[in-house]
Motif scaffolding. Structure first.
Motif, PDB file in Angstrom:
ATOM      1  N   LEU A 199       0.841  -1.194   0.000  1.00  0.00           N
ATOM      2  CA  LEU A 199       0.000   0.000   0.000  1.00  0.00           C
ATOM      3  C   LEU A 199       0.880   1.248   0.000  1.00  0.00           C
ATOM      4  O   LEU A 199       2.092   1.158   0.037  1.00  0.00           O
ATOM      5  CB  LEU A 199      -0.917  -0.006   1.233  1.00  0.00           C
ATOM      6  CG  LEU A 199      -1.933  -1.148   1.316  1.00  0.00           C
ATOM      7  CD1 LEU A 199      -2.713  -1.056   2.626  1.00  0.00           C
ATOM      8  CD2 LEU A 199      -2.882  -1.125   0.124  1.00  0.00           C
ATOM      9  N   GLY A 200       0.244   2.420  -0.052  1.00  0.00           N
ATOM     10  CA  GLY A 200       0.997   3.666   0.079  1.00  0.00           C
ATOM     11  C   GLY A 200       1.231   4.442  -1.196  1.00  0.00           C
ATOM     12  O   GLY A 200       1.952   5.439  -1.183  1.00  0.00           O
ATOM     13  N   SER A 201       0.613   4.033  -2.319  1.00  0.00           N
ATOM     14  CA  SER A 201       0.887   4.715  -3.586  1.00  0.00           C
ATOM     15  C   SER A 201       0.329   6.133  -3.620  1.00  0.00           C
ATOM     16  O   SER A 201       0.699   6.914  -4.501  1.00  0.00           O
ATOM     17  CB  SER A 201       0.310   3.910  -4.757  1.00  0.00           C
ATOM     18  OG  SER A 201      -1.097   3.832  -4.669  1.00  0.00           O
ATOM     19  N   ARG A 202      -0.541   6.487  -2.675  1.00  0.00           N
ATOM     20  CA  ARG A 202      -1.090   7.843  -2.644  1.00  0.00           C
ATOM     21  C   ARG A 202      -0.782   8.540  -1.320  1.00  0.00           C
ATOM     22  O   ARG A 202      -1.449   9.491  -0.959  1.00  0.00           O
ATOM     23  CB  ARG A 202      -2.613   7.797  -2.875  1.00  0.00           C
ATOM     24  CG  ARG A 202      -3.032   7.209  -4.213  1.00  0.00           C
ATOM     25  CD  ARG A 202      -2.570   8.082  -5.377  1.00  0.00           C
ATOM     26  NE  ARG A 202      -2.972   7.532  -6.670  1.00  0.00           N
ATOM     27  CZ  ARG A 202      -2.196   6.776  -7.441  1.00  0.00           C
ATOM     28  NH1 ARG A 202      -0.984   6.458  -7.035  1.00  0.00           N
ATOM     29  NH2 ARG A 202      -2.632   6.345  -8.604  1.00  0.00           N
ATOM     30  N   CYS A 203       0.239   8.079  -0.625  1.00  0.00           N
ATOM     31  CA  CYS A 203       0.560   8.622   0.697  1.00  0.00           C
ATOM     32  C   CYS A 203       1.325   9.942   0.583  1.00  0.00           C
ATOM     33  O   CYS A 203       2.356  10.018  -0.101  1.00  0.00           O
ATOM     34  CB  CYS A 203       1.390   7.619   1.491  1.00  0.00           C
ATOM     35  SG  CYS A 203       1.862   8.228   3.125  1.00  0.00           S
ATOM     36  N   ALA A 204       0.832  10.978   1.264  1.00  0.00           N
ATOM     37  CA  ALA A 204       1.446  12.300   1.206  1.00  0.00           C
ATOM     38  C   ALA A 204       2.716  12.399   2.040  1.00  0.00           C
ATOM     39  O   ALA A 204       3.498  13.335   1.882  1.00  0.00           O
ATOM     40  CB  ALA A 204       0.451  13.353   1.683  1.00  0.00           C
TER      41      ALA A 204
END
Length: 240
Positions: free
Chosen positions: A186-191
Motif C-alpha cells: 500500500l501507500g501509492s497515494r501517501c502524502a
C-alpha cells in the motif's frame, strides 16, 4: 510516532526537515506530517481520521489567507475537489473606492493555498513565502532524487510502503500516521512518503556527522503529480 519540536536560538537541528515558521521561529521534524504539526499544533500528531485533519488544515489556511487579503492580495484556499475561499472573483464589497486595498487590480496570479494533504499544504505555504522549507542534504521527502524519477515512470504505482523510509517492515508499522499491520504494497497515494535512499543518515545523524540543510527554494521538488495534479485542476477552474 512522528517527531517534531520548536528550536531555541542555540539549538542545532538534526531531523530531516527544517521549517522557518511565519513568526520567524524555526522547527524541525522527522517527516512531512511532523512538519505539519509545527504549524497547525501538536494535537495534529494524535489525529486519527482524515476529516479532522482536513478541518485543521483548512482552519490554518483560512487564517493565513485573511492575512494576505489584509495586504491586498488575491487568495484561493482549496483542495482537490472544493474551493473553500476565493476573493478573486470581485473586489471587496466597499462603496468607497478608497477602501479597496492598494494593488487589488494588479494583473497578477492569486496565491493558491492547498488543504488537500500534508505535502501540498506545506509546499503551497512555501511557494507563497509564508513559510520556508529546508531539507537535510541526505533527505529527499521533497527534493528530487532518482528514486522519485523511477516511481514517476509507473505513474506513482511503484510508490509503496515497502520503499518508504518511514515504514518498519519487521513490525509492519508506518510511524508518521501510527498505522499498525500495514500492507507493504500500500501507500501509492501517501502524502508522507519519503523514498529509501542509501544517502539517508537517519532521524538523528549524530554529532560526529556535520550536515547541511538545503533551502527548497533553490531545489527541484517532487510535485507528486499522481497524487494531485495542481496545474491541471487550476486550468479546469479557469476554463482553459
Amino acid at each position: 510516532m512522528m517527531k517534531c519540536r520548536y528550536l531555541d536560538v542555540d539549538d542545532k537541528p538534526n531531523m530531516p526537515i527544517l521549517v522557518e515558521l511565519p513568526d520567524g521561529r524555526f522547527g524541525e521534524a522527522d517527516s512531512i506530517p511532523g512538519a505539519m504539526a509545527l504549524l497547525v499544533g501538536f494535537d495534529y500528531i494524535d489525529v486519527d481520521d482524515e476529516r479532522t485533519a482536513w478541518h485543521m488544515r483548512v482552519h490554518y489556511l483560512r487564517g493565513q489567507a485573511m492575512m494576505l487579503v489584509m495586504d491586498g492580495r488575491k487568495v484561493i484556499v482549496r483542495d482537490n475537489v472544493n474551493v473553500i475561499f476565493d476573493n478573486t472573483v470581485v473586489p471587496p464589497d466597499d462603496e468607497d473606492e478608497d477602501d479597496i486595498p492598494e494593488g487589488w487590480f494588479r494583473d497578477e496570479p492569486p496565491v493558491v493555498l492547498w488543504a488537500s494533504d500534508d505535502r501540498v499544504f506545506l509546499q503551497s505555504l512555501h511557494e507563497a513565502d509564508i513559510i520556508t522549507l529546508y531539507e537535510r542534504e541526505d533527505g529527499y521527502a521533497f527534493r528530487m532524487h532518482p528514486a522519485w524519477e523511477e516511481i514517476a515512470k509507473s505513474n506513482g504505482e511503484k510508490q509503496k510502503c515497502s520503499v518508504c523510509r518511514h515504514y518498519d517492515p519487521a513490525k509492519k508499522q508506518c510511524s508518521p500516521y501510527r498505522l499498525e499491520d500495514r500492507d507493504p504494497d500500500l501507500g501509492s497515494r501517501c502524502a508522507a512518503f519519503a523514498p529509501i535512499v542509501k544517502e539517508y543518515l537517519g532521524v538523528n545523524p549524530g554529532k560526529k556527522k556535520k550536515v547541511r540543510y538545503v533551502n527548497l527554494r533553490e531545489e527541484k521538488l517532487s510535485e507528486q503529480w499522481w497524487v494531485l495534479d495542481r496545474a491541471g485542476l487550476e486550468r479546469k477552474r479557469l476554463g482553459a
